[in-house]
Design an enzyme around this catalytic site. Structure first.
Site, PDB file in Angstrom:
ATOM      1  N   CYS A 148      40.174  49.983  -2.411  1.00 35.99           N
ATOM      2  CA  CYS A 148      39.010  49.130  -2.153  1.00 35.99           C
ATOM      3  C   CYS A 148      39.346  47.644  -2.282  1.00 35.99           C
ATOM      4  O   CYS A 148      40.343  47.270  -2.898  1.00 35.99           O
ATOM      5  CB  CYS A 148      37.879  49.497  -3.110  1.00 35.99           C
ATOM      6  SG  CYS A 148      36.281  48.906  -2.499  1.00 35.99           S
ATOM      7  N   ASP A 153      31.700  55.193 -11.963  1.00 35.92           N
ATOM      8  CA  ASP A 153      32.448  53.954 -12.143  1.00 35.92           C
ATOM      9  C   ASP A 153      32.131  53.354 -13.512  1.00 35.92           C
ATOM     10  O   ASP A 153      31.174  53.761 -14.181  1.00 35.92           O
ATOM     11  CB  ASP A 153      32.014  52.982 -11.016  1.00 35.92           C
ATOM     12  CG  ASP A 153      32.935  51.785 -10.863  1.00 35.92           C
ATOM     13  OD1 ASP A 153      33.952  51.709 -11.570  1.00 35.92           O
ATOM     14  OD2 ASP A 153      32.613  50.914 -10.029  1.00 35.92           O
TER      15      ASP A 153
HETATM   16  O1  LIG Z   1      35.535  45.231  -6.170  1.00 35.20           O
HETATM   17  C1  LIG Z   1      34.534  44.555  -6.408  1.00 35.20           C
HETATM   18  O2  LIG Z   1      34.626  43.342  -6.651  1.00 35.20           O
HETATM   19  C2  LIG Z   1      33.168  45.185  -6.399  1.00 35.20           C
HETATM   20  C3  LIG Z   1      32.063  44.364  -6.434  1.00 35.20           C
HETATM   21  C4  LIG Z   1      30.787  44.912  -6.433  1.00 35.20           C
HETATM   22  C5  LIG Z   1      30.616  46.279  -6.370  1.00 35.20           C
HETATM   23  C6  LIG Z   1      31.732  47.117  -6.339  1.00 35.20           C
HETATM   24  C7  LIG Z   1      33.003  46.590  -6.362  1.00 35.20           C
HETATM   25  N1  LIG Z   1      34.139  47.397  -6.328  1.00 35.20           N
HETATM   26  C8  LIG Z   1      34.150  48.758  -6.701  1.00 35.20           C
HETATM   27  O3  LIG Z   1      34.544  48.846  -8.061  1.00 35.20           O
HETATM   28  C9  LIG Z   1      35.407  49.985  -8.215  1.00 35.20           C
HETATM   29  C10 LIG Z   1      36.816  49.560  -8.560  1.00 35.20           C
HETATM   30  O4  LIG Z   1      36.852  48.908  -9.734  1.00 35.20           O
HETATM   31  P1  LIG Z   1      38.225  48.490 -10.458  1.00 35.20           P
HETATM   32  O5  LIG Z   1      38.420  47.061 -10.124  1.00 35.20           O
HETATM   33  O6  LIG Z   1      39.328  49.357  -9.902  1.00 35.20           O
HETATM   34  O7  LIG Z   1      37.952  48.748 -11.881  1.00 35.20           O
HETATM   35  C11 LIG Z   1      35.474  50.667  -6.877  1.00 35.20           C
HETATM   36  O8  LIG Z   1      34.484  51.661  -6.801  1.00 35.20           O
HETATM   37  C12 LIG Z   1      35.175  49.554  -5.927  1.00 35.20           C
HETATM   38  O9  LIG Z   1      34.638  50.057  -4.735  1.00 35.20           O
END
Ligand SMILES: O=C(O)c1ccccc1N[C@@H]1O[C@H](COP(=O)(O)O)[C@@H](O)[C@H]1O
Length: 203
Positions: A6, A128
């Protein structure tokens, strides 16, 4: 093991994710992230993505019409909602022709399990950390007592060094990563993407 990379925004690291065999690639439309991209940029990027790979637009707390308009303009196949939106909103996105991912924190998941278990089964579930995209892991222990049904995804502080252990402990059908494949905040790293895919596949 379904693997989503992502927060992509550049052709080189998107190519690395595809080359390493990602099942899904994600683009952040939520405001306030170091990874936020616009629909026109994503429309260009997704031209390089084969139809077999899911293209996911990530949103948080945005109005329904804005989500649909942005996802259509970008040409993504899937919408991932992170803002605690009601499940009816995901139902409507499905009616609009999108595949859906419902992202919940562990507490939100346990609450939904108690109040609306059938709603949990209608959309691909992603569990998450409380702050998405912050690279912070959470204690998955409570999931062992109430494991989600189906092919749910785990996210939150995953990286090449811990993804194998967390898959073994929590038993998700897939994983999603952003911070853990970056060289600095918001900057994706091709070598880390490749290492993450290899570690997840080996688990
Ligand atoms: O990645 C972002 O900045 C984000 C912002 C807002 C909503 C979701 C976001 N990302 C999601 O977060 C997890 C990954 O998190 P990590 O950085 O690996 O701890 C994943 O589901 C992304 O789609």
């Amino acid at each position: 093991m379904f693997v989503k990379i992502c927060g992509l925004s550049e052709p080189v690291t998107l190519a690395a994710a595809l080359e390493a065999g990602a099942d899904a690639v994600g683009f952040v439309f939520a405001a306030g992230s170091p990874r936020t991209v616009d629909a026109a940029t994503v429309r260009e990027l997704v031209q390089a993505v084969p139809a077999s790979v899911h293209t996911v637009g990530v949103f948080r707390g945005q109005p329904f019409d804005e989500v649909v308009e942005t996802a259509r303009a970008a040409g993504v196949s899937t919408v991932q909602l992170h803002g605690g939106e009601p499940v009816s909103e995901l139902d409507r996105l499905r009616e609009e022709g999108f595949d859906t991912i419902r992202a919940l924190s562990l507490d939100e998941y346990l609450s939904a399990l108690a109040t609306d278990p059938s709603g949990l089964r209608r959309h691909r579930l992603l569990i998450d950390a409380p702050t998405p995209g912050a690279g912070e892991p959470f204690d998955t222990g409570a999931l062992l007592a109430d494991p989600p049904h189906g092919q749910w995804l785990l996210a939150g502080g995953l990286h090449p060094g811990n993804v194998g252990r967390l898959i073994a402990e929590a038993g998700p059908g897939g994983v999603d990563v952003s911070s853990g494949v970056e060289s600095s905040r918001g900057v994706k790293d091709a070598a880390l993407i490749t290492a993450f895919l290899a570690a997840a596949r080996a688990a």
